[in-house]
Design a protein around this motif. Structure first.
Motif, PDB file in Angstrom:
ATOM      1  N   LEU A 389      67.880   7.454  21.577  1.00  0.00           N
ATOM      2  CA  LEU A 389      68.332   7.113  23.156  1.00  0.00           C
ATOM      3  C   LEU A 389      67.607   7.523  23.535  1.00  0.00           C
ATOM      4  CD1 LEU A 389      71.521   9.607  23.605  1.00  0.00           C
ATOM      5  CD2 LEU A 389      71.800   7.195  22.893  1.00  0.00           C
ATOM      6  N   SER A 390      67.615   5.451  24.521  1.00  0.00           N
ATOM      7  CA  SER A 390      67.298   5.570  25.992  1.00  0.00           C
ATOM      8  C   SER A 390      67.710   6.283  26.833  1.00  0.00           C
ATOM      9  CB  SER A 390      67.093   3.699  26.623  1.00  0.00           C
ATOM     10  OG  SER A 390      68.310   3.914  26.827  1.00  0.00           O
ATOM     11  N   GLN A 391      66.560   6.235  28.245  1.00  0.00           N
ATOM     12  CA  GLN A 391      66.833   7.169  29.171  1.00  0.00           C
ATOM     13  C   GLN A 391      67.870   6.843  29.527  1.00  0.00           C
ATOM     14  OE1 GLN A 391      64.171   9.046  28.710  1.00  0.00           O
ATOM     15  NE2 GLN A 391      66.154  10.685  29.737  1.00  0.00           N
ATOM     16  N   GLU A 392      68.311   5.896  29.588  1.00  0.00           N
ATOM     17  CA  GLU A 392      69.958   5.608  30.205  1.00  0.00           C
ATOM     18  C   GLU A 392      71.267   5.404  29.264  1.00  0.00           C
ATOM     19  OE1 GLU A 392      70.060   1.630  31.639  1.00  0.00           O
ATOM     20  OE2 GLU A 392      72.270   1.908  32.384  1.00  0.00           O
ATOM     21  N   GLY A 393      70.294   6.020  28.076  1.00  0.00           N
ATOM     22  CA  GLY A 393      71.597   6.288  26.829  1.00  0.00           C
ATOM     23  C   GLY A 393      71.916   7.362  27.380  1.00  0.00           C
ATOM     24  N   LYS A 394      70.940   8.180  27.410  1.00  0.00           N
ATOM     25  CA  LYS A 394      71.009  10.096  26.750  1.00  0.00           C
ATOM     26  C   LYS A 394      72.145  10.366  28.179  1.00  0.00           C
ATOM     27  CE  LYS A 394      66.414  10.409  25.410  1.00  0.00           C
ATOM     28  NZ  LYS A 394      64.574  10.962  26.456  1.00  0.00           N
ATOM     29  N   LEU A 395      72.076   9.124  29.504  1.00  0.00           N
ATOM     30  CA  LEU A 395      73.217   9.921  30.359  1.00  0.00           C
ATOM     31  C   LEU A 395      74.455   9.382  29.314  1.00  0.00           C
ATOM     32  CD1 LEU A 395      71.508   8.390  33.302  1.00  0.00           C
ATOM     33  CD2 LEU A 395      72.246  10.571  33.660  1.00  0.00           C
ATOM     34  N   MET A 396      74.154   8.645  28.853  1.00  0.00           N
ATOM     35  CA  MET A 396      75.899   8.119  27.948  1.00  0.00           C
ATOM     36  C   MET A 396      76.061   8.662  26.857  1.00  0.00           C
ATOM     37  SD  MET A 396      76.541   5.815  30.734  1.00  0.00           S
ATOM     38  CE  MET A 396      78.017   5.056  29.324  1.00  0.00           C
ATOM     39  N   ALA A 397      75.189   9.500  26.656  1.00  0.00           N
ATOM     40  CA  ALA A 397      75.138  10.374  24.783  1.00  0.00           C
ATOM     41  C   ALA A 397      76.626  10.558  24.603  1.00  0.00           C
ATOM     42  CB  ALA A 397      74.461  11.834  25.095  1.00  0.00           C
ATOM     43  N   ASP A 398      77.214  11.283  25.193  1.00  0.00           N
ATOM     44  CA  ASP A 398      78.501  11.696  24.593  1.00  0.00           C
ATOM     45  C   ASP A 398      79.391  10.168  24.797  1.00  0.00           C
ATOM     46  OD1 ASP A 398      77.878  14.308  25.026  1.00  0.00           O
ATOM     47  OD2 ASP A 398      79.188  14.312  26.951  1.00  0.00           O
ATOM     48  N   TYR A 399      79.141   9.339  25.238  1.00  0.00           N
ATOM     49  CA  TYR A 399      80.100   8.089  25.269  1.00  0.00           C
ATOM     50  C   TYR A 399      79.719   7.669  23.791  1.00  0.00           C
ATOM     51  CZ  TYR A 399      81.829   3.429  25.261  1.00  0.00           C
ATOM     52  OH  TYR A 399      82.317   2.034  25.334  1.00  0.00           O
ATOM     53  N   ILE A 400      78.425   7.363  23.525  1.00  0.00           N
ATOM     54  CA  ILE A 400      78.095   6.471  22.928  1.00  0.00           C
ATOM     55  C   ILE A 400      78.240   7.373  21.235  1.00  0.00           C
ATOM     56  CG2 ILE A 400      75.306   5.737  21.275  1.00  0.00           C
ATOM     57  CD1 ILE A 400      74.977   5.396  24.541  1.00  0.00           C
ATOM     58  N   THR A 401      78.059   8.658  21.535  1.00  0.00           N
ATOM     59  CA  THR A 401      78.414   9.724  19.874  1.00  0.00           C
ATOM     60  C   THR A 401      79.794   9.101  19.897  1.00  0.00           C
ATOM     61  OG1 THR A 401      78.245  11.175  21.329  1.00  0.00           O
ATOM     62  CG2 THR A 401      76.568  10.734  19.943  1.00  0.00           C
ATOM     63  N   SER A 402      80.849   9.473  20.603  1.00  0.00           N
ATOM     64  CA  SER A 402      82.429   9.430  20.596  1.00  0.00           C
ATOM     65  C   SER A 402      82.522   8.328  19.769  1.00  0.00           C
ATOM     66  CB  SER A 402      83.059   9.993  21.880  1.00  0.00           C
ATOM     67  OG  SER A 402      82.552   8.740  23.149  1.00  0.00           O
ATOM     68  N   GLU A 403      82.158   6.772  20.638  1.00  0.00           N
ATOM     69  CA  GLU A 403      82.072   5.447  20.234  1.00  0.00           C
ATOM     70  C   GLU A 403      82.248   5.554  18.581  1.00  0.00           C
ATOM     71  OE1 GLU A 403      83.573   2.587  21.802  1.00  0.00           O
ATOM     72  OE2 GLU A 403      84.001   3.859  22.134  1.00  0.00           O
ATOM     73  N   LEU A 404      81.203   6.036  17.991  1.00  0.00           N
ATOM     74  CA  LEU A 404      80.263   5.855  16.691  1.00  0.00           C
ATOM     75  C   LEU A 404      81.319   7.246  15.814  1.00  0.00           C
ATOM     76  CD1 LEU A 404      76.542   5.461  17.313  1.00  0.00           C
ATOM     77  CD2 LEU A 404      78.390   3.206  17.291  1.00  0.00           C
ATOM     78  N   PHE A 405      81.568   8.162  16.003  1.00  0.00           N
ATOM     79  CA  PHE A 405      82.077   9.164  15.451  1.00  0.00           C
ATOM     80  C   PHE A 405      83.034   8.781  14.513  1.00  0.00           C
ATOM     81  CE2 PHE A 405      81.570  12.705  18.432  1.00  0.00           C
ATOM     82  CZ  PHE A 405      80.628  12.936  17.452  1.00  0.00           C
TER      83      PHE A 405
END
Ligand code: SF4
Length: 407
Positions: A389-405
């Motif tokens: 995750l990029s620095q900005e991605g870390k702020l979106m970690a929950d959203y990103i992982t839930s989209e890929l689960f």
């Protein structure tokens, strides 16, 4: 609007609570070859109940304290064949610093006699500031404890009071220097942000104090309001107003910025350290390595199955005494393995292997498109076929992982 990662929780053992406790929750451990193995000892006692906490502990332990220690010793003995070599020992809770030195000694001795321990075994003790004194530190050191995890949480008296912490600001301020004077160079401090009425300036001062005190490892968690806590009740009744998510987000960004500027590495979303001060124990969790958890409510993982001990002190003692099962267990499904691999990997600096993720046949048909989209948004970075995750991605970690689960 960007929000702070909500997977973050309140305590250093939060990942155990968030990820392991509920068998029906998303499981997070990947199946990999175990390079290290750890043992977690849950000490289910606290002096008093913090208003935000829903961990497993009891404040009325004086009557059965002996029996509890004996049951923990029995469990250690019973499980001696489950792991060959121990690299890390972690005393969590509850409040392990509440233990008498002979109790702590007996548990460490039992681990040493039942398991082969690596020469460099990391032994972490969670300690609250009010339990830290020169004489206790000397005894802990003699017992073999070589890493302290201090549950400091705040330097603001208003916060310590409403949270019902058992320590004062003065104790918060002094305990770190005392520990360092006694040679505990490997120590970590927990802080909580996103607290009601905590201003950005106050938060900055808290972090700066730890930097000035040369604390080599900091864990910072955003306050989460757990059900059935006094805090949740107060919020429902309008007695306390929770912090705005925008403020929590700003505090998270300030934390990352300030610590980066002072040469701390963010090796996990909520964990920052100076070189060579990563928690070996927690890193092993995040890499999916094997561990056993001893004591009521403790969780274990052996690469294939996960088990969790009963979260009830008297039942745990009774079942141990009567040689009955004191735990439940479940095998990880392939979907669980994928989700765990993703969740643990993406939260850390170690990342997650893209090839490994793609080897799961159940991944969604648009998995690769989503990865592309996240990379395009600069939320995700791919390097040598490993996703981070990029620095900005870390702020979106929950959203990103839930989209890929895989669900
Ligand atoms: S000391 Fe830790 S475990 Fe005990 S009540 Fe407070 S937050 Fe919970």
């Amino acid at each position: 609007m960007i929000f702070p990662p909500r997977v973050q929780s309140l305590d250093k053992h939060c990942f155990i609570k968030t990820f392991f406790i509920k068998p029906d929750s998303i499981s997070i451990f990947k199946l990999t070859f175990a390079l290290m193995a750890g043992i977690y000892i849950h000490i289910p006692f606290c002096k008093q109940k913090c208003t935000y906490c829903d961990f497993h502990f009891s404040t009325t332990y004086h009557t059965y304290r002996k029996e509890m220690i004996q049951s923990i010793l029995n469990e250690i003995n019973e499980r001696k064949n489950e792991i060959e070599t121990i690299d890390t020992i972690y005393f969590g809770g509850g409040t392990p610093s509440i233990l008498e030195i002979n109790e702590l000694d007996s548990i460490i001795q039992s681990i040493r006699s039942n398991f082969e321990c690596n020469n460099m075994v990391e032994i972490t003790l969670e300690a609250n500031p009010d339990d830290i004194s020169t004489s206790k530190l000397k005894k802990w050191k003699k017992s073999g404890v070589n890493r302290l995890s201090i549950g400091l949480q705040s330097f603001k008296s208003f916060d310590l009071e409403w949270m019902n912490r058992a320590h004062t600001v003065e104790e918060s301020e002094n305990c770190i220097s005392i520990a360092q004077e006694e040679g505990f160079n490997d120590l970590t401090v927990d802080l909580i942000y996103g607290l009601p009425q905590l201003t950005l300036k106050e938060w900055e001062n808290h972090i700066q104090k730890l930097i000035d005190l040369k604390v080599p490892h900091i864990s910072a968690y955003c306050l989460t309001v757990e059900k059935q806590t006094a805090l949740s009740n107060w919020i429902k009744k309008g007695k306390i107003e929770p912090a705005k998510e925008e403020m929590q987000s700003l505090q998270f960004e300030l934390l990352v910025e300030l610590l980066h500027r002072n040469n701390y590495e963010q090796y996990e979303i909520s964990n920052f350290c100076k070189p060579n001060h990563e928690s070996k124990h927690n890193s092993a969790y995040w890499k999916g390595e094997h561990y056993i958890g001893v004591g009521p409510s403790a969780h274990s993982f052996n690469g294939k199955e996960r088990r969790w001990n009963i979260a009830n002190n008297s039942m745990y003692i009774k079942k141990m005494n009567e040689s009955e099962d004191y735990f439940e267990k479940e095998f990880l499904s392939s979907n669980d393995q994928f989700n765990e691999l993703l969740l643990t990997g993406l939260r850390t600096k170690y990342g997650v292997s893209l090839k490994k993720l793609q080897s799961f046949t159940q991944i969604s048909t648009n998995f690769n498109d989503k990865i592309k989209e996240f990379k395009k948004n600069n939320w995700m970075i791919e390097k040598d076929e490993v996703l981070f995750l990029s620095q900005e991605g870390k702020l979106m970690a929950d959203y990103i992982t839930s989209e890929l689960f895989i669900v």
